[in-house]
Design a protein around this motif. Structure first.
Motif, PDB file in Angstrom:
ATOM      1  N   ALA A 271       0.829  -1.208   0.000  1.00  0.00           N
ATOM      2  CA  ALA A 271       0.000   0.000   0.000  1.00  0.00           C
ATOM      3  C   ALA A 271       0.860   1.252   0.000  1.00  0.00           C
ATOM      4  O   ALA A 271       0.589   2.209  -0.741  1.00  0.00           O
ATOM      5  N   ALA A 272       1.910   1.253   0.802  1.00  0.00           N
ATOM      6  CA  ALA A 272       2.795   2.419   0.858  1.00  0.00           C
ATOM      7  C   ALA A 272       3.496   2.623  -0.478  1.00  0.00           C
ATOM      8  O   ALA A 272       3.648   3.763  -0.951  1.00  0.00           O
ATOM      9  N   ARG A 273       3.941   1.532  -1.100  1.00  0.00           N
ATOM     10  CA  ARG A 273       4.637   1.650  -2.379  1.00  0.00           C
ATOM     11  C   ARG A 273       3.723   2.221  -3.462  1.00  0.00           C
ATOM     12  O   ARG A 273       4.097   3.138  -4.203  1.00  0.00           O
ATOM     13  N   LEU A 274       2.510   1.673  -3.545  1.00  0.00           N
ATOM     14  CA  LEU A 274       1.577   2.152  -4.576  1.00  0.00           C
ATOM     15  C   LEU A 274       1.132   3.583  -4.302  1.00  0.00           C
ATOM     16  O   LEU A 274       0.990   4.387  -5.231  1.00  0.00           O
ATOM     17  N   ALA A 275       0.925   3.931  -3.029  1.00  0.00           N
ATOM     18  CA  ALA A 275       0.524   5.303  -2.694  1.00  0.00           C
ATOM     19  C   ALA A 275       1.625   6.292  -3.088  1.00  0.00           C
ATOM     20  O   ALA A 275       1.331   7.395  -3.564  1.00  0.00           O
ATOM     21  N   ALA A 276       2.868   5.891  -2.916  1.00  0.00           N
ATOM     22  CA  ALA A 276       3.987   6.745  -3.321  1.00  0.00           C
ATOM     23  C   ALA A 276       4.008   6.918  -4.831  1.00  0.00           C
ATOM     24  O   ALA A 276       4.217   8.021  -5.356  1.00  0.00           O
ATOM     25  N   ASP A 277       3.780   5.823  -5.561  1.00  0.00           N
ATOM     26  CA  ASP A 277       3.757   5.898  -7.028  1.00  0.00           C
ATOM     27  C   ASP A 277       2.622   6.786  -7.527  1.00  0.00           C
ATOM     28  O   ASP A 277       2.775   7.543  -8.497  1.00  0.00           O
ATOM     29  N   ILE A 278       1.479   6.699  -6.856  1.00  0.00           N
ATOM     30  CA  ILE A 278       0.295   7.448  -7.302  1.00  0.00           C
ATOM     31  C   ILE A 278       0.402   8.930  -6.970  1.00  0.00           C
ATOM     32  O   ILE A 278       0.077   9.793  -7.794  1.00  0.00           O
ATOM     33  N   THR A 279       0.861   9.247  -5.760  1.00  0.00           N
ATOM     34  CA  THR A 279       0.811  10.632  -5.273  1.00  0.00           C
ATOM     35  C   THR A 279       2.150  11.369  -5.346  1.00  0.00           C
ATOM     36  O   THR A 279       2.174  12.603  -5.252  1.00  0.00           O
ATOM     37  N   GLY A 280       3.251  10.638  -5.436  1.00  0.00           N
ATOM     38  CA  GLY A 280       4.561  11.286  -5.432  1.00  0.00           C
ATOM     39  C   GLY A 280       5.097  11.565  -4.040  1.00  0.00           C
ATOM     40  O   GLY A 280       6.200  12.099  -3.891  1.00  0.00           O
ATOM     41  N   ALA A 281       4.333  11.212  -3.005  1.00  0.00           N
ATOM     42  CA  ALA A 281       4.814  11.394  -1.629  1.00  0.00           C
ATOM     43  C   ALA A 281       5.920  10.373  -1.340  1.00  0.00           C
ATOM     44  O   ALA A 281       5.950   9.295  -1.945  1.00  0.00           O
ATOM     45  N   PRO A 282       6.840  10.697  -0.413  1.00  0.00           N
ATOM     46  CA  PRO A 282       7.933   9.766  -0.103  1.00  0.00           C
ATOM     47  C   PRO A 282       7.398   8.429   0.423  1.00  0.00           C
ATOM     48  O   PRO A 282       6.558   8.403   1.319  1.00  0.00           O
ATOM     49  N   ARG A 283       7.909   7.331  -0.147  1.00  0.00           N
ATOM     50  CA  ARG A 283       7.412   6.013   0.243  1.00  0.00           C
ATOM     51  C   ARG A 283       7.685   5.721   1.718  1.00  0.00           C
ATOM     52  O   ARG A 283       6.838   5.166   2.424  1.00  0.00           O
ATOM     53  N   ASN A 284       8.891   6.077   2.195  1.00  0.00           N
ATOM     54  CA  ASN A 284       9.201   5.775   3.600  1.00  0.00           C
ATOM     55  C   ASN A 284       8.321   6.592   4.543  1.00  0.00           C
ATOM     56  O   ASN A 284       7.971   6.137   5.630  1.00  0.00           O
ATOM     57  N   ALA A 285       7.939   7.806   4.121  1.00  0.00           N
ATOM     58  CA  ALA A 285       7.041   8.617   4.947  1.00  0.00           C
ATOM     59  C   ALA A 285       5.648   7.992   5.006  1.00  0.00           C
ATOM     60  O   ALA A 285       5.011   7.941   6.063  1.00  0.00           O
ATOM     61  N   LEU A 286       5.169   7.514   3.864  1.00  0.00           N
ATOM     62  CA  LEU A 286       3.865   6.851   3.835  1.00  0.00           C
ATOM     63  C   LEU A 286       3.894   5.562   4.653  1.00  0.00           C
ATOM     64  O   LEU A 286       2.933   5.236   5.356  1.00  0.00           O
TER      65      LEU A 286
END
Length: 314
Positions: free
Chosen positions: A286-301
């Protein structure tokens, strides 16, 4: 140990140590905690060299290793003056050291390399000696922690020189992954140590931190020393670029990250997407895909998702 100087070349150093440090006060009944080289014998300080000659006995993590160090420095110590104090007997052996201190002896303690009591034995011994009302006097010197910090250039204006020393990660895969997950939310610099037979597994675990810079120090102060800074997600590739890169002892520094990257301010849209994905997917995916979709840092998500999970479990 990369003993570049020979015992003969240390003759001048022994005389210099006496001249530089001999006039200082060295109280009896004292435990001297002595830092020794992490690789390059020439890093041994003049005061450490003088103390190792002066004391009545030397407690050490490995008597064979310390005997080699002393011989390389031109110091002759009978075997009876070397006391084994290591992680398996530290509590019991401390009582023998305390008894000698009670008789007015000066005792040095050295680990195999670096500053005792950091990741090496020595902390329990120092605590026991202090609890017995006797003095502990540090003789500072080499440390892989400060050595790597000094070369990594990881200063953060918001936090000054603040850093966290995490030491060796757990050896078991599940526990190691959990430890790395906890570090995802740490905004300060983090220093880790690792052995060569586990460095590749640690590198794979650290990949979850994405683009966060990691400075890796291999064989610090030795002939084949390497220091490089790479994104955490490419550390495994860096190690795999040469057969020698998985050899030797390792110190690693996770660079500090902006406070917002720890989960406070990943953005309302990123949080919304993350919550939707968490309802259907494992946390990491979920964190990886959310980072890909939104551009937010994956480790932060990832850290934000962990925080939500912890809150739900309370």
């Amino acid at each position: 140990m990369n003993t570049l100087p020979s015992a003969a070349s240390f003759g001048a150093a022994v005389l210099a140590a006496r001249d530089a440090a001999g006039g200082q006060h060295y109280p009896q009944g004292t435990l001297y905690v002595v830092a020794t080289p992490i690789g390059n014998l020439a890093d041994l300080s003049l005061r450490a060299l003088h103390v190792l000659q002066l004391v009545d006995a030397i407690a050490c993590e490995d008597t064979r290793h310390t005997h080699q160090l002393l011989r390389a420095c031109g110091i002759d110590r009978p075997g009876g003056q070397l006391l084994a104090v290591h992680q398996h007997n530290e509590a019991e052996a401390a009582q023998a050291v305390i008894a000698r201190l009670g008789d007015g002896q000066r005792i040095a303690y050295v680990s195999d390399a670096g500053t005792p009591g950091v990741s090496d034995p020595g902390a329990r011994l120092a605590a026991a000696v202090r609890a017995a009302g006797q003095r502990v006097l540090p003789i500072p010197g080499p440390s892989s922690v400060t050595t790597l910090l000094s070369a990594a250039g990881a200063h953060d204006d918001a936090r000054g020189g603040a850093f966290v020393f995490a030491g060796f990660p757990p050896a078991k895969a599940g526990e190691r992954d959990a430890a790395v997950q906890a570090l995802a939310g740490e905004t300060r610099a983090v220093v880790l140590l690792e052995a060569p037979h586990r460095i590749e597994a640690l590198a794979r675990a650290l990949a979850v931190l994405g683009a966060r810079p990691v400075t890796v120090g291999r064989e610090l102060t030795k002939q084949f020393e390497e220091i490089a800074t790479v994104p955490a997600q490419t550390l495994a590739d860096w190690l795999g670029a040469g057969a020698q890169r998985t050899r030797g002892e390792f110190a690693l520094l996770l660079h500090p990250q902006p406070a917002a990257a720890a989960g406070d301010g990943v953005g309302a849209e990123a949080e919304r997407v993350l919550r939707l994905l968490l309802a259907e997917l494992p946390l990491k995916s979920a964190a990886r895909l959310a980072a890909d979709i939104t551009g937010a840092p994956r480790n932060a998500l990832y850290a934000q998702a962990l925080a939500w999970r912890s809150a739900e479990e309370e």
